[in-house]
Design a protein around this motif. Structure first.
Motif, PDB file in Angstrom:
ATOM      1  N   ALA A   4       0.853  -1.189   0.000  1.00  0.00           N
ATOM      2  CA  ALA A   4       0.000   0.000   0.000  1.00  0.00           C
ATOM      3  C   ALA A   4       0.887   1.237   0.000  1.00  0.00           C
ATOM      4  CB  ALA A   4      -0.901   0.010   1.233  1.00  0.00           C
ATOM      5  N   THR A   5       0.583   2.190  -0.870  1.00  0.00           N
ATOM      6  CA  THR A   5       1.336   3.449  -0.891  1.00  0.00           C
ATOM      7  C   THR A   5       0.684   4.439   0.062  1.00  0.00           C
ATOM      8  OG1 THR A   5       0.098   4.329  -2.765  1.00  0.00           O
ATOM      9  CG2 THR A   5       2.135   3.139  -3.263  1.00  0.00           C
ATOM     10  N   LEU A   6       1.513   5.323   0.598  1.00  0.00           N
ATOM     11  CA  LEU A   6       1.060   6.296   1.590  1.00  0.00           C
ATOM     12  C   LEU A   6       0.985   7.697   1.006  1.00  0.00           C
ATOM     13  CD1 LEU A   6       3.313   5.068   4.535  1.00  0.00           C
ATOM     14  CD2 LEU A   6       0.874   4.642   4.241  1.00  0.00           C
ATOM     15  N   VAL A   7       0.078   8.508   1.546  1.00  0.00           N
ATOM     16  CA  VAL A   7       0.008   9.935   1.259  1.00  0.00           C
ATOM     17  C   VAL A   7      -0.006  10.655   2.598  1.00  0.00           C
ATOM     18  CG1 VAL A   7      -1.201   9.757  -0.933  1.00  0.00           C
ATOM     19  CG2 VAL A   7      -2.526   9.972   1.141  1.00  0.00           C
ATOM     20  N   GLY A   8       0.554  11.865   2.597  1.00  0.00           N
ATOM     21  CA  GLY A   8       0.580  12.649   3.828  1.00  0.00           C
ATOM     22  C   GLY A   8       1.869  13.426   3.943  1.00  0.00           C
ATOM     23  N   GLU A   9       2.316  13.567   5.184  1.00  0.00           N
ATOM     24  CA  GLU A   9       3.505  14.358   5.488  1.00  0.00           C
ATOM     25  C   GLU A   9       4.775  13.518   5.346  1.00  0.00           C
ATOM     26  OE1 GLU A   9       2.600  15.317   9.526  1.00  0.00           O
ATOM     27  OE2 GLU A   9       1.231  16.929   8.973  1.00  0.00           O
ATOM     28  N   LYS A  10       5.726  14.015   4.576  1.00  0.00           N
ATOM     29  CA  LYS A  10       6.983  13.277   4.376  1.00  0.00           C
ATOM     30  C   LYS A  10       7.695  13.025   5.695  1.00  0.00           C
ATOM     31  CE  LYS A  10      11.336  13.077   2.044  1.00  0.00           C
ATOM     32  NZ  LYS A  10      12.395  13.688   1.344  1.00  0.00           N
ATOM     33  N   GLU A  11       7.650  14.001   6.615  1.00  0.00           N
ATOM     34  CA  GLU A  11       8.292  13.830   7.918  1.00  0.00           C
ATOM     35  C   GLU A  11       7.678  12.652   8.674  1.00  0.00           C
ATOM     36  OE1 GLU A  11       6.853  16.826   7.001  1.00  0.00           O
ATOM     37  OE2 GLU A  11       8.692  17.767   6.303  1.00  0.00           O
ATOM     38  N   CYS A  12       6.375  12.496   8.508  1.00  0.00           N
ATOM     39  CA  CYS A  12       5.681  11.378   9.145  1.00  0.00           C
ATOM     40  C   CYS A  12       6.156  10.054   8.557  1.00  0.00           C
ATOM     41  CB  CYS A  12       4.174  11.536   8.973  1.00  0.00           C
ATOM     42  SG  CYS A  12       3.208  10.240   9.775  1.00  0.00           S
ATOM     43  N   PHE A  13       6.287  10.011   7.235  1.00  0.00           N
ATOM     44  CA  PHE A  13       6.750   8.787   6.578  1.00  0.00           C
ATOM     45  C   PHE A  13       8.147   8.399   7.067  1.00  0.00           C
ATOM     46  CE2 PHE A  13       4.317  10.419   2.636  1.00  0.00           C
ATOM     47  CZ  PHE A  13       3.103  10.069   3.196  1.00  0.00           C
ATOM     48  N   GLU A  14       9.007   9.386   7.168  1.00  0.00           N
ATOM     49  CA  GLU A  14      10.372   9.112   7.632  1.00  0.00           C
ATOM     50  C   GLU A  14      10.361   8.573   9.057  1.00  0.00           C
ATOM     51  OE1 GLU A  14      13.570   9.121   6.355  1.00  0.00           O
ATOM     52  OE2 GLU A  14      12.491   9.185   4.457  1.00  0.00           O
ATOM     53  N   CYS A  15       9.537   9.157   9.895  1.00  0.00           N
ATOM     54  CA  CYS A  15       9.413   8.711  11.275  1.00  0.00           C
ATOM     55  C   CYS A  15       8.873   7.279  11.323  1.00  0.00           C
ATOM     56  CB  CYS A  15       8.509   9.669  12.044  1.00  0.00           C
ATOM     57  SG  CYS A  15       8.607   9.495  13.820  1.00  0.00           S
ATOM     58  N   LEU A  16       7.851   7.004  10.517  1.00  0.00           N
ATOM     59  CA  LEU A  16       7.315   5.652  10.438  1.00  0.00           C
ATOM     60  C   LEU A  16       8.374   4.669   9.956  1.00  0.00           C
ATOM     61  CD1 LEU A  16       3.817   6.406   8.871  1.00  0.00           C
ATOM     62  CD2 LEU A  16       4.187   5.260  11.069  1.00  0.00           C
ATOM     63  N   LYS A  17       9.084   5.047   8.909  1.00  0.00           N
ATOM     64  CA  LYS A  17      10.112   4.171   8.336  1.00  0.00           C
ATOM     65  C   LYS A  17      11.220   3.889   9.348  1.00  0.00           C
ATOM     66  CE  LYS A  17      13.048   5.638   5.335  1.00  0.00           C
ATOM     67  NZ  LYS A  17      14.350   5.669   4.770  1.00  0.00           N
ATOM     68  N   ASN A  18      11.615   4.914  10.087  1.00  0.00           N
ATOM     69  CA  ASN A  18      12.688   4.745  11.062  1.00  0.00           C
ATOM     70  C   ASN A  18      12.273   3.863  12.241  1.00  0.00           C
ATOM     71  OD1 ASN A  18      14.403   6.322   9.548  1.00  0.00           O
ATOM     72  ND2 ASN A  18      13.909   8.193  10.654  1.00  0.00           N
ATOM     73  N   ASN A  19      10.999   3.900  12.598  1.00  0.00           N
ATOM     74  CA  ASN A  19      10.530   3.141  13.752  1.00  0.00           C
ATOM     75  C   ASN A  19       9.933   1.785  13.404  1.00  0.00           C
ATOM     76  OD1 ASN A  19      10.704   4.890  16.350  1.00  0.00           O
ATOM     77  ND2 ASN A  19      10.136   6.290  14.707  1.00  0.00           N
ATOM     78  N   PHE A  20       9.465   1.635  12.187  1.00  0.00           N
ATOM     79  CA  PHE A  20       8.815   0.389  11.764  1.00  0.00           C
ATOM     80  C   PHE A  20       9.385  -0.070  10.428  1.00  0.00           C
ATOM     81  CE2 PHE A  20       5.659   2.840  14.221  1.00  0.00           C
ATOM     82  CZ  PHE A  20       5.478   1.972  15.290  1.00  0.00           C
ATOM     83  N   SER A  21      10.700  -0.160  10.361  1.00  0.00           N
ATOM     84  CA  SER A  21      11.381  -0.432   9.091  1.00  0.00           C
ATOM     85  C   SER A  21      11.063  -1.805   8.506  1.00  0.00           C
ATOM     86  CB  SER A  21      12.891  -0.270   9.250  1.00  0.00           C
ATOM     87  OG  SER A  21      13.378  -1.180  10.224  1.00  0.00           O
ATOM     88  N   ASP A  22      10.542  -2.711   9.305  1.00  0.00           N
ATOM     89  CA  ASP A  22      10.149  -4.016   8.758  1.00  0.00           C
ATOM     90  C   ASP A  22       8.918  -3.892   7.858  1.00  0.00           C
ATOM     91  OD1 ASP A  22      12.195  -5.284  10.081  1.00  0.00           O
ATOM     92  OD2 ASP A  22      10.930  -6.050  11.698  1.00  0.00           O
ATOM     93  N   TYR A  23       8.126  -2.840   8.065  1.00  0.00           N
ATOM     94  CA  TYR A  23       6.862  -2.695   7.347  1.00  0.00           C
ATOM     95  C   TYR A  23       6.769  -1.459   6.465  1.00  0.00           C
ATOM     96  CZ  TYR A  23       5.847  -5.936  11.103  1.00  0.00           C
ATOM     97  OH  TYR A  23       5.909  -6.980  11.986  1.00  0.00           O
ATOM     98  N   ILE A  24       7.402  -0.371   6.869  1.00  0.00           N
ATOM     99  CA  ILE A  24       7.347   0.881   6.115  1.00  0.00           C
ATOM    100  C   ILE A  24       8.667   1.058   5.382  1.00  0.00           C
ATOM    101  CG2 ILE A  24       6.969   3.371   6.215  1.00  0.00           C
ATOM    102  CD1 ILE A  24       4.579   1.769   7.269  1.00  0.00           C
ATOM    103  N   LYS A  25       8.581   1.236   4.067  1.00  0.00           N
ATOM    104  CA  LYS A  25       9.790   1.330   3.246  1.00  0.00           C
ATOM    105  C   LYS A  25       9.610   2.423   2.189  1.00  0.00           C
ATOM    106  CE  LYS A  25      10.299  -3.690   3.656  1.00  0.00           C
ATOM    107  NZ  LYS A  25      10.946  -3.714   4.894  1.00  0.00           N
ATOM    108  N   PHE A  26      10.725   2.857   1.643  1.00  0.00           N
ATOM    109  CA  PHE A  26      10.680   3.752   0.489  1.00  0.00           C
ATOM    110  C   PHE A  26      11.090   2.927  -0.713  1.00  0.00           C
ATOM    111  CE2 PHE A  26      12.264   6.874  -2.524  1.00  0.00           C
ATOM    112  CZ  PHE A  26      11.195   7.758  -2.539  1.00  0.00           C
ATOM    113  N   LYS A  27      10.122   2.600  -1.569  1.00  0.00           N
ATOM    114  CA  LYS A  27      10.359   1.799  -2.775  1.00  0.00           C
ATOM    115  C   LYS A  27       9.470   2.333  -3.885  1.00  0.00           C
ATOM    116  CE  LYS A  27      11.376  -2.801  -0.913  1.00  0.00           C
ATOM    117  NZ  LYS A  27      10.902  -4.194  -0.902  1.00  0.00           N
ATOM    118  N   TYR A  28       9.877   2.085  -5.110  1.00  0.00           N
ATOM    119  CA  TYR A  28       9.072   2.436  -6.275  1.00  0.00           C
ATOM    120  C   TYR A  28       8.743   3.933  -6.301  1.00  0.00           C
ATOM    121  CZ  TYR A  28       8.284  -2.508  -5.262  1.00  0.00           C
ATOM    122  OH  TYR A  28       8.452  -3.834  -4.917  1.00  0.00           O
TER     123      TYR A  28
END
Length: 81
Positions: A4-28
Protein backbone atom coordinates in the motif's frame (compact mmCIF):
# COMPACT_ATOMS: atom_id res chain seq x y z
CA UNK A 1 2.92 -9.59 -2.44
CA UNK A 2 0.57 -6.68 -1.95
CA UNK A 3 1.74 -3.27 -0.82
CA UNK A 4 0.00 0.00 0.00
CA UNK A 5 1.34 3.45 -0.89
CA UNK A 6 1.06 6.30 1.59
CA UNK A 7 0.01 9.93 1.26
CA UNK A 8 0.58 12.65 3.83
CA UNK A 9 3.51 14.36 5.49
CA UNK A 10 6.98 13.28 4.38
CA UNK A 11 8.29 13.83 7.92
CA UNK A 12 5.68 11.38 9.15
CA UNK A 13 6.75 8.79 6.58
CA UNK A 14 10.37 9.11 7.63
CA UNK A 15 9.41 8.71 11.27
CA UNK A 16 7.32 5.65 10.44
CA UNK A 17 10.11 4.17 8.34
CA UNK A 18 12.69 4.75 11.06
CA UNK A 19 10.53 3.14 13.75
CA UNK A 20 8.81 0.39 11.76
CA UNK A 21 11.38 -0.43 9.09
CA UNK A 22 10.15 -4.02 8.76
CA UNK A 23 6.86 -2.69 7.35
CA UNK A 24 7.35 0.88 6.12
CA UNK A 25 9.79 1.33 3.25
CA UNK A 26 10.68 3.75 0.49
CA UNK A 27 10.36 1.80 -2.78
CA UNK A 28 9.07 2.44 -6.27
CA UNK A 29 9.38 6.20 -5.64
CA UNK A 30 6.87 6.10 -2.77
CA UNK A 31 6.60 5.34 0.90
CA UNK A 32 4.83 2.01 1.18
CA UNK A 33 3.57 -0.54 3.67
CA UNK A 34 4.66 -4.11 3.02
CA UNK A 35 2.96 -6.35 5.54
CA UNK A 36 3.03 -10.17 5.27
CA UNK A 37 -0.61 -10.48 6.36
CA UNK A 38 -1.62 -8.68 3.15
CA UNK A 39 -0.85 -11.95 1.34
CA UNK A 40 -3.93 -13.60 2.81
CA UNK A 41 -6.09 -10.96 1.09
CA UNK A 42 -7.55 -11.62 -2.35
CA UNK A 43 -8.86 -8.20 -3.43
CA UNK A 44 -7.65 -4.61 -3.49
CA UNK A 45 -10.50 -3.67 -1.17
CA UNK A 46 -9.46 -6.20 1.47
CA UNK A 47 -5.85 -5.00 1.38
CA UNK A 48 -6.95 -1.36 1.50
CA UNK A 49 -9.08 -1.94 4.61
CA UNK A 50 -6.35 -3.97 6.31
CA UNK A 51 -3.66 -1.40 5.41
CA UNK A 52 -5.79 1.46 6.71
CA UNK A 53 -6.35 -0.36 10.02
CA UNK A 54 -2.64 -1.25 10.31
CA UNK A 55 -1.57 2.34 9.61
CA UNK A 56 -4.07 3.63 12.15
CA UNK A 57 -2.49 1.32 14.75
CA UNK A 58 1.02 2.59 13.96
CA UNK A 59 -0.11 6.22 14.19
CA UNK A 60 -1.84 5.49 17.52
CA UNK A 61 1.47 4.22 18.89
CA UNK A 62 3.04 7.54 17.91
CA UNK A 63 0.17 9.50 19.44
CA UNK A 64 0.64 7.74 22.79
CA UNK A 65 4.22 8.99 22.67
CA UNK A 66 3.00 12.52 21.84
CA UNK A 67 4.08 12.38 18.20
CA UNK A 68 1.33 13.58 15.89
CA UNK A 69 1.51 13.22 12.15
CA UNK A 70 -0.76 12.81 9.15
CA UNK A 71 -0.63 9.80 6.86
CA UNK A 72 -3.18 7.78 4.95
CA UNK A 73 -3.39 4.98 2.42
CA UNK A 74 -3.29 6.20 -1.17
CA UNK A 75 -3.36 3.08 -3.34
CA UNK A 76 -2.99 -0.67 -3.07
CA UNK A 77 -0.95 -2.62 -5.61
CA UNK A 78 -0.04 -6.22 -6.24
CA UNK A 79 3.74 -6.30 -6.62
CA UNK A 80 4.86 -8.01 -9.83
CA UNK A 81 7.13 -11.00 -9.34
Amino acid sequence: MWYATLVGEKECFECLKNNFSDYIKFKYGNYIIEYPKFNSCTTHGEVFRYARKFLKTLLAIFKVNDVHCQANINTVTLKPY
